[in-house]
Design a protein around this motif. Sequence first.
Motif, PDB file in Angstrom:
ATOM      1  N   HIS A   6      -4.417   3.646  11.250  1.00  0.00           N
ATOM      2  CA  HIS A   6      -2.724   2.949  11.588  1.00  0.00           C
ATOM      3  C   HIS A   6      -1.929   4.041  11.195  1.00  0.00           C
ATOM      4  O   HIS A   6      -1.680   3.579  10.151  1.00  0.00           O
ATOM      5  CB  HIS A   6      -2.943   1.488  10.461  1.00  0.00           C
ATOM      6  CG  HIS A   6      -1.402   0.593  10.903  1.00  0.00           C
ATOM      7  ND1 HIS A   6      -2.232  -0.521  10.698  1.00  0.00           N
ATOM      8  CD2 HIS A   6      -0.641   0.957  11.522  1.00  0.00           C
ATOM      9  CE1 HIS A   6      -0.872  -0.963  10.365  1.00  0.00           C
ATOM     10  NE2 HIS A   6       0.066   0.267  11.246  1.00  0.00           N
ATOM     11  N   GLU A  62       1.975  -0.830  17.876  1.00  0.00           N
ATOM     12  CA  GLU A  62       1.928  -1.793  17.123  1.00  0.00           C
ATOM     13  C   GLU A  62       2.559  -3.186  17.726  1.00  0.00           C
ATOM     14  O   GLU A  62       4.112  -2.593  17.286  1.00  0.00           O
ATOM     15  CB  GLU A  62       2.354  -1.718  15.667  1.00  0.00           C
ATOM     16  CG  GLU A  62       1.365  -2.536  14.566  1.00  0.00           C
ATOM     17  CD  GLU A  62       2.245  -2.025  13.326  1.00  0.00           C
ATOM     18  OE1 GLU A  62       1.533  -3.443  12.486  1.00  0.00           O
ATOM     19  OE2 GLU A  62       2.407  -1.596  13.236  1.00  0.00           O
ATOM     20  N   LEU A  75      -2.279  -4.020  16.150  1.00  0.00           N
ATOM     21  CA  LEU A  75      -2.502  -3.114  16.609  1.00  0.00           C
ATOM     22  C   LEU A  75      -3.544  -2.775  17.977  1.00  0.00           C
ATOM     23  O   LEU A  75      -4.313  -2.966  18.441  1.00  0.00           O
ATOM     24  CB  LEU A  75      -4.027  -2.731  15.418  1.00  0.00           C
ATOM     25  CG  LEU A  75      -3.114  -2.057  14.578  1.00  0.00           C
ATOM     26  CD1 LEU A  75      -4.013  -1.843  13.546  1.00  0.00           C
ATOM     27  CD2 LEU A  75      -2.086  -1.093  14.065  1.00  0.00           C
ATOM     28  N   ALA A 188      -3.746  -6.305  13.004  1.00  0.00           N
ATOM     29  CA  ALA A 188      -2.832  -5.649  11.209  1.00  0.00           C
ATOM     30  C   ALA A 188      -2.538  -6.429  10.189  1.00  0.00           C
ATOM     31  O   ALA A 188      -2.378  -8.028  10.068  1.00  0.00           O
ATOM     32  CB  ALA A 188      -1.972  -4.953  11.509  1.00  0.00           C
ATOM     33  N   HIS A 189      -3.193  -6.178   9.707  1.00  0.00           N
ATOM     34  CA  HIS A 189      -2.838  -6.939   7.905  1.00  0.00           C
ATOM     35  C   HIS A 189      -2.876  -8.355   7.989  1.00  0.00           C
ATOM     36  O   HIS A 189      -1.827  -8.775   7.554  1.00  0.00           O
ATOM     37  CB  HIS A 189      -1.735  -6.176   6.944  1.00  0.00           C
ATOM     38  CG  HIS A 189      -0.748  -5.959   7.789  1.00  0.00           C
ATOM     39  ND1 HIS A 189       0.076  -7.029   8.255  1.00  0.00           N
ATOM     40  CD2 HIS A 189       0.106  -4.707   8.216  1.00  0.00           C
ATOM     41  CE1 HIS A 189       0.942  -6.055   9.596  1.00  0.00           C
ATOM     42  NE2 HIS A 189       0.478  -5.267   9.183  1.00  0.00           N
ATOM     43  N   GLU A 216      -7.892  -5.553  10.893  1.00  0.00           N
ATOM     44  CA  GLU A 216      -7.760  -4.832   9.051  1.00  0.00           C
ATOM     45  C   GLU A 216      -7.791  -5.369   8.248  1.00  0.00           C
ATOM     46  O   GLU A 216      -7.327  -6.229   7.798  1.00  0.00           O
ATOM     47  CB  GLU A 216      -6.846  -4.602   9.702  1.00  0.00           C
ATOM     48  CG  GLU A 216      -6.224  -2.993   8.808  1.00  0.00           C
ATOM     49  CD  GLU A 216      -4.739  -1.999   9.634  1.00  0.00           C
ATOM     50  OE1 GLU A 216      -4.439  -1.183   9.581  1.00  0.00           O
ATOM     51  OE2 GLU A 216      -4.024  -3.388   9.350  1.00  0.00           O
ATOM     52  N   HIS A 219      -5.900  -2.423   3.645  1.00  0.00           N
ATOM     53  CA  HIS A 219      -5.393  -1.923   3.991  1.00  0.00           C
ATOM     54  C   HIS A 219      -4.509  -2.301   2.455  1.00  0.00           C
ATOM     55  O   HIS A 219      -4.858  -3.398   1.477  1.00  0.00           O
ATOM     56  CB  HIS A 219      -4.646  -3.276   4.666  1.00  0.00           C
ATOM     57  CG  HIS A 219      -3.011  -2.928   4.861  1.00  0.00           C
ATOM     58  ND1 HIS A 219      -2.152  -3.366   4.243  1.00  0.00           N
ATOM     59  CD2 HIS A 219      -2.868  -2.112   5.858  1.00  0.00           C
ATOM     60  CE1 HIS A 219      -1.067  -2.864   4.751  1.00  0.00           C
ATOM     61  NE2 HIS A 219      -0.837  -2.157   5.749  1.00  0.00           N
ATOM     62  N   SER A 244      -7.147   0.978   7.776  1.00  0.00           N
ATOM     63  CA  SER A 244      -5.640   2.020   7.659  1.00  0.00           C
ATOM     64  C   SER A 244      -5.143   1.826   6.834  1.00  0.00           C
ATOM     65  O   SER A 244      -4.981   1.205   5.937  1.00  0.00           O
ATOM     66  CB  SER A 244      -5.299   1.479   9.058  1.00  0.00           C
ATOM     67  OG  SER A 244      -6.272   1.355  10.505  1.00  0.00           O
ATOM     68  N   ASP A 246      -1.183   2.617   7.197  1.00  0.00           N
ATOM     69  CA  ASP A 246      -0.017   2.190   7.856  1.00  0.00           C
ATOM     70  C   ASP A 246       1.356   3.065   7.336  1.00  0.00           C
ATOM     71  O   ASP A 246       1.722   2.549   6.466  1.00  0.00           O
ATOM     72  CB  ASP A 246      -0.328   0.949   7.208  1.00  0.00           C
ATOM     73  CG  ASP A 246       1.116  -0.369   8.059  1.00  0.00           C
ATOM     74  OD1 ASP A 246       1.498   0.422   8.560  1.00  0.00           O
ATOM     75  OD2 ASP A 246       0.882  -1.719   7.588  1.00  0.00           O
TER      76      ASP A 246
END
Length: 288
Positions: A6, A62, A75, A188-189, A216, A219, A244, A246
């Motif tokens: 990421h 993303e 993602l 993601a997150h 994810e 993070h 990842s 980010d």
Amino acid sequence: MRIDLHTHSTASDGTDTPAELVAHAAAAGLDVVALTDHDTVGGHAEAVAALPEGLTLVRGAELSCRVGGVGLHMLAYLFDPAEPELAHARELVRDDRVPRARTMVRKLQELGVPVTWEQVARIAGDGSVGRPHVATALVELGVVGSVSDAFTPDWLGNGGRAYADKHELDPFEAVRLVKAAGGVTVFAHPLAVKRGAVVPESVIADLAAAGLDGIEVDHMDHDAPTRARLRALAAELDLLPTGSSDYHGTRKTVRIGEYTTDPEIYGEITRRATGAFPVPGAGGARQA
């Protein structure tokens, strides 16, 4: 293997060009890096052309999504970038970015902040303009101390005083589109509460049932208890847990490769993908 899935370049809201990003990834000792700019694949060609020997590039994006009034990011990895339905969906989101940024600038001006559209456009350059560019303008003006400080209810956080909505995908539709394009999806997150509201775990379960591949876990915006909960949730829902950075270059304090994905998880992602394949670098010697 060290794998960071990421990162962002100047094709969206990072400060490294795609070429600089892959050079920094190699210098950080990464074996695999994913370029996942917001709603665009515009940086892929430059990253591939500059890819050092010994570094593999995963091409991704993303995707901006919203469900139940809550924004979230999806993602997408190793999809066919020319698949027309997904390409059109990305275009719709990108086309709304400029009007949205102009609206945030206007709201900030109404709050007494002397920000201008020209300033934000200069910061964004050729990238896909977004909130981090507006946040950087606030840092330049001394309104906040860091980009992260701008993502609060006082300023640009979800629902904040200067926040503005934009066109976003339904995440279930995003999963469908990415899978139809041969790609793999990772939420993601998902529990980054410092960014604002997050979706309930029931939505993550529904997304898993709809074909979501992973979440994810490791993070910078997840503390240790949150990571433990997400790892358990991934096991419960049979989702792939990733890690990842980010990375956004100098726009954030996190270092490229600071959080990584287990090689076995990366292997499963590549096995599931049919739309594209990782690109091994052959451009030159890795920098120490």
